[in-house]
Design a protein around this motif. Structure first.
Motif, mmCIF file in Angstrom:
data_model
loop_
_atom_site.group_PDB
_atom_site.id
_atom_site.type_symbol
_atom_site.label_atom_id
_atom_site.label_comp_id
_atom_site.label_asym_id
_atom_site.label_seq_id
_atom_site.Cartn_x
_atom_site.Cartn_y
_atom_site.Cartn_z
ATOM 1 N N HIS A 161 0.837 -1.198 0.000
ATOM 2 C CA HIS A 161 0.000 0.000 0.000
ATOM 3 C C HIS A 161 0.873 1.250 0.000
ATOM 4 O O HIS A 161 1.859 1.332 0.720
ATOM 5 N N ILE A 180 -1.245 -1.066 -4.315
ATOM 6 C CA ILE A 180 -2.443 -0.247 -4.145
ATOM 7 C C ILE A 180 -2.014 1.169 -3.804
ATOM 8 O O ILE A 180 -1.299 1.393 -2.827
ATOM 9 N N THR A 182 -3.474 4.938 -2.969
ATOM 10 C CA THR A 182 -4.716 5.586 -2.557
ATOM 11 C C THR A 182 -4.834 7.022 -3.039
ATOM 12 O O THR A 182 -5.886 7.643 -2.871
ATOM 13 N N HIS A 198 -3.661 -1.111 -8.465
ATOM 14 C CA HIS A 198 -4.928 -0.436 -8.207
ATOM 15 C C HIS A 198 -4.607 1.013 -7.831
ATOM 16 O O HIS A 198 -3.865 1.253 -6.879
ATOM 17 N N TYR A 200 -6.464 4.423 -6.737
ATOM 18 C CA TYR A 200 -7.716 5.047 -6.314
ATOM 19 C C TYR A 200 -7.561 6.561 -6.358
ATOM 20 O O TYR A 200 -7.833 7.259 -5.382
ATOM 21 N N GLY A 201 -7.138 7.045 -7.499
ATOM 22 C CA GLY A 201 -6.924 8.467 -7.719
ATOM 23 C C GLY A 201 -6.645 8.663 -9.189
ATOM 24 O O GLY A 201 -6.874 7.774 -10.014
ATOM 25 N N TYR A 220 -6.017 -1.125 -12.589
ATOM 26 C CA TYR A 220 -7.313 -0.501 -12.318
ATOM 27 C C TYR A 220 -7.072 0.947 -11.911
ATOM 28 O O TYR A 220 -6.272 1.218 -11.016
ATOM 29 N N SER A 222 -8.915 4.872 -11.208
ATOM 30 C CA SER A 222 -10.155 5.612 -10.955
ATOM 31 C C SER A 222 -10.319 6.817 -11.878
ATOM 32 O O SER A 222 -11.440 7.187 -12.225
ATOM 33 N N SER A 249 -13.023 5.859 -15.058
ATOM 34 C CA SER A 249 -12.518 4.692 -14.338
ATOM 35 C C SER A 249 -12.343 3.564 -15.351
ATOM 36 O O SER A 249 -13.301 3.210 -16.059
#
Length: 264
Positions: A161, A180, A182, A198, A200-201, A220, A222, A249
């Motif tokens: 992370h 990951i 964030t 991943h 997430y931003g 992935y 976002s 996304s």
């Protein structure tokens, strides 16, 4: 100050993950190689101009002689890239690298030493028109496929992370695991993982999954605004994001040698 100078080491030597591209040579044609690489540099100068590259000779039927390799290296330089070594291969490749005064880059294990003198396996020929298939509509991804970490077959190591943003010039590497993030990944930043990624931003920099060759890895995102995405060495560069993908996304995956992107 003099005492400090006398006891100081001349340098520090450290190893780390570095971003190096791989030029896989399909035929010994220095002029054609230069033309192709020049085209890549013109298409994405911020990505490829003066980029460090490794020369992979493992997909040639016969290893070129020193003169031919020197011509290939010069073609890379003329195109605007900087060759820094040869991809790890057979003992003949190692001897060639020594004669050329080049290192073997173990990260790129292009063709392992054949057993009992047998030839290294060659790639299967690509189907006709495959180069154009990238423009066709991508097959719909199977969202039911289980998402496993890069180490699912081995130890149960968890994902790495990174909390918050990845700044320009910063590189995050998740070895043998998923990554990951964030926060946002800025222009000029890189996130790399041996497994899935991943984000997430917003991705404005580069994301490279399956760094050790895992073709099942996925990315992935976002908010898609990437400079580059790559999976197992197959990449797509974006000077301009397509309107239907910009800010969306998305997920990225491989279908054979095609890197596909679709909205989630």
């Amino acid at each position: 100050m003099n005492a400090k100078a006398e006891t100081s080491d001349a340098c520090d030597l450290r190893f780390g993950q570095v971003g190096i591209a791989c030029v896989r040579v399909r035929r010994v044609d220095a002029a054609a190689l230069c033309e192709e690489l020049e085209r890549r540099v013109r298409a994405a100068p911020a990505m490829f101009a003066r980029a460090a590259v490794v020369l992979d000779l493992s997909h040639l039927l016969n290893l070129p002689d020193d003169g031919a390799v020197d011509a290939l290296l010069e073609a890379v330089r003329t195109a605007g890239m900087l060759p820094v070594g040869l991809a790890y291969g057979t003992s003949e490749t190692e001897a060639l690298a020594k004669r050329m005064g080049l290192p073997l880059i173990a990260k790129f294990r292009a063709a392992y030493e054949p057993a009992a003198g047998s030839p290294a396996p060659a790639d299967e020929p690509a189907p006709s028109g495959k180069a154009k298939s990238r423009e066709s509509a991508p097959a719909e991804p199977d969202l039911r496929e289980p998402i496993l970490s890069a180490s699912a077959a081995g130890t149960s190591i968890g994902a790495q992370h990174h909390l918050g943003a990845v700044r320009s010039g910063q590189q995050i590497y998740a070895r043998d695991r998923d990554l990951i993030v964030t926060g946002a990944v800025a222009n000029g930043a890189e996130v790399i993982a041996d497994g899935h990624i991943h984000i997430y931003g917003s991705l404005r920099g580069r994301a490279m999954a399956g760094a050790q060759g895992d073709e099942k890895a996925r990315i992935y995102i976002s908010d898609f605004r990437a400079e580059l995405v790559a999976i197992a060495g197959q990449y797509r560069v974006f000077e301009q994001i397509p309107d239907d993908l910009k800010g969306q996304s998305v997920q990225c995956w491989l279908d054979g040698e095609k890197l596909l992107i679709a909205k989630l």
